[in-house]
Scaffold this motif. Structure first.
Motif, PDB file in Angstrom:
ATOM      1  N   GLY A  99     -10.060   3.855   3.658  1.00 40.35           N
ATOM      2  CA  GLY A  99     -11.111   4.869   3.635  1.00 40.35           C
ATOM      3  C   GLY A  99     -10.796   5.934   2.601  1.00 40.35           C
ATOM      4  N   LEU A 100     -10.678   7.182   3.046  1.00 41.78           N
ATOM      5  CA  LEU A 100     -10.382   8.289   2.146  1.00 41.78           C
ATOM      6  C   LEU A 100      -8.885   8.564   2.049  1.00 41.78           C
ATOM      7  N   LEU A 101      -8.076   7.673   2.622  1.00 43.56           N
ATOM      8  CA  LEU A 101      -6.625   7.846   2.608  1.00 43.56           C
ATOM      9  C   LEU A 101      -5.976   6.881   1.622  1.00 43.56           C
ATOM     10  N   TRP A 102      -5.159   7.413   0.714  1.00 41.83           N
ATOM     11  CA  TRP A 102      -4.302   6.601  -0.145  1.00 41.83           C
ATOM     12  C   TRP A 102      -2.878   6.862   0.292  1.00 41.83           C
ATOM     13  N   PHE A 103      -2.065   5.833   0.405  1.00 41.29           N
ATOM     14  CA  PHE A 103      -0.734   6.034   0.958  1.00 41.29           C
ATOM     15  C   PHE A 103       0.293   5.143   0.278  1.00 41.29           C
ATOM     16  N   ARG A 104       1.522   5.546   0.384  1.00 38.17           N
ATOM     17  CA  ARG A 104       2.662   4.697   0.028  1.00 38.17           C
ATOM     18  C   ARG A 104       3.696   4.864   1.135  1.00 38.17           C
ATOM     19  N   ASP A 105       4.038   3.748   1.768  1.00 38.59           N
ATOM     20  CA  ASP A 105       5.065   3.776   2.793  1.00 38.59           C
ATOM     21  C   ASP A 105       6.430   3.981   2.142  1.00 38.59           C
ATOM     22  N   VAL A 106       7.463   3.870   2.915  1.00 37.31           N
ATOM     23  CA  VAL A 106       8.805   4.186   2.440  1.00 37.31           C
ATOM     24  C   VAL A 106       9.136   3.446   1.144  1.00 37.31           C
ATOM     25  N   GLY A 107       9.496   4.209   0.134  1.00 42.42           N
ATOM     26  CA  GLY A 107       9.939   3.660  -1.135  1.00 42.42           C
ATOM     27  C   GLY A 107      11.283   4.262  -1.500  1.00 42.42           C
ATOM     28  N   ARG A 108      11.883   3.817  -2.583  1.00 45.47           N
ATOM     29  CA  ARG A 108      13.220   4.266  -2.965  1.00 45.47           C
ATOM     30  C   ARG A 108      13.155   5.237  -4.136  1.00 45.47           C
ATOM     31  N   TYR A 109      14.073   6.200  -4.134  1.00 46.57           N
ATOM     32  CA  TYR A 109      14.271   7.062  -5.292  1.00 46.57           C
ATOM     33  C   TYR A 109      15.765   7.320  -5.433  1.00 46.57           C
TER      34      TYR A 109
END
Length: 226
Positions: free
Chosen positions: A31-41
């Motif tokens: 919908g109106l939500l863009w997301f990224r779950d756990v990623g590495r940095y």
């Protein structure tokens, strides 16, 4: 390579559905939500989410990781996306340049220099576009930055966004919210006093309107205070 991870959220360039990013973690749109779950940095893991409030998304955010540590920026745009997109495209580059000038060491001064150079760049862009796109001059953005460098967290704020740190409370499983920055909001007496001192010849620099203090009677936050 300078950037182990480079992300500047521009959701209208993304397709629908879920995908796995190069930095790890699932990203997608709901919908109106863009997301990224756990990623590495460089120093651990992260997750991000953007919720669209306007027909055109005015807000931007980014995370960069490399030899200068980890840089996180959140840019709350208003009046249109031009200012926040400019900041997202240029603030980190200016931060890199300012840090290089200080022999690769991050200090409060290097971050402040990056802010100032970015503001000067956007002001110059507005001047260049005045005859063809004068509406760009009506856009703006808050700017919230966190930099983790050699186990030190630097926080910089311009506008009325806020940095909040979540800290585990012992072994209780609870999390305490710790405020790390102060907003530049005309509802705060210290900010009103600062504005009056900066503009002593303008009796209308802060105006009480419908029970709310506003800069020039228009907006609540101040963008020209560091």
């Amino acid at each position: 390579m300078m950037n182990l991870l480079s992300l500047c959220w521009k959701p209208f360039g993304h397709g629908g559905g879920d995908a796995v990013s190069a930095a790890g973690g699932r990203e997608g749109k709901d919908g109106l939500l863009w997301f990224r779950d756990v990623g590495r940095y460089g120093s651990g893991e992260f997750s991000m989410a953007v919720v669209q409030a306007n027909q055109v998304l005015e807000d931007q955010s980014q995370i960069e990781s490399g030899p200068l540590g980890t840089f996180v920026g959140v840019y709350d745009g208003h009046g249109g996306p031009d200012a926040s997109r400019y900041v997202c495209d240029n603030l980190f580059r200016n931060f890199q340049a300012a840090s290089a000038d200080s022999q690769g060491v991050v200090t409060p001064e290097t971050i402040q220099t990056a802010f100032r150079r970015t503001e000067e760049g956007f002001t110059a862009l507005v001047s260049d576009l005045w005859s063809t796109r004068p509406q760009v001059a009506t856009t703006g953005t808050c700017c919230l930055v966190g930099v983790i460098f050699q186990q030190t967290l630097f926080v910089a704020n311009l506008g009325d966004s806020r940095v909040v740190l979540g800290k585990k409370v012992g072994n209780t499983g609870g999390v305490a919210a710790i405020q790390l920055s102060t907003e530049h909001n005309a509802n705060l007496e210290d900010i009103r006093q600062e504005l009056k001192e900066m503009h002593p010849d303008d009796p209308q620099i802060v105006v009480l309107k419908h029970g709310v203090w506003r800069v020039k009677g228009i907006i609540q936050f101040c963008q020209n205070a560091y």
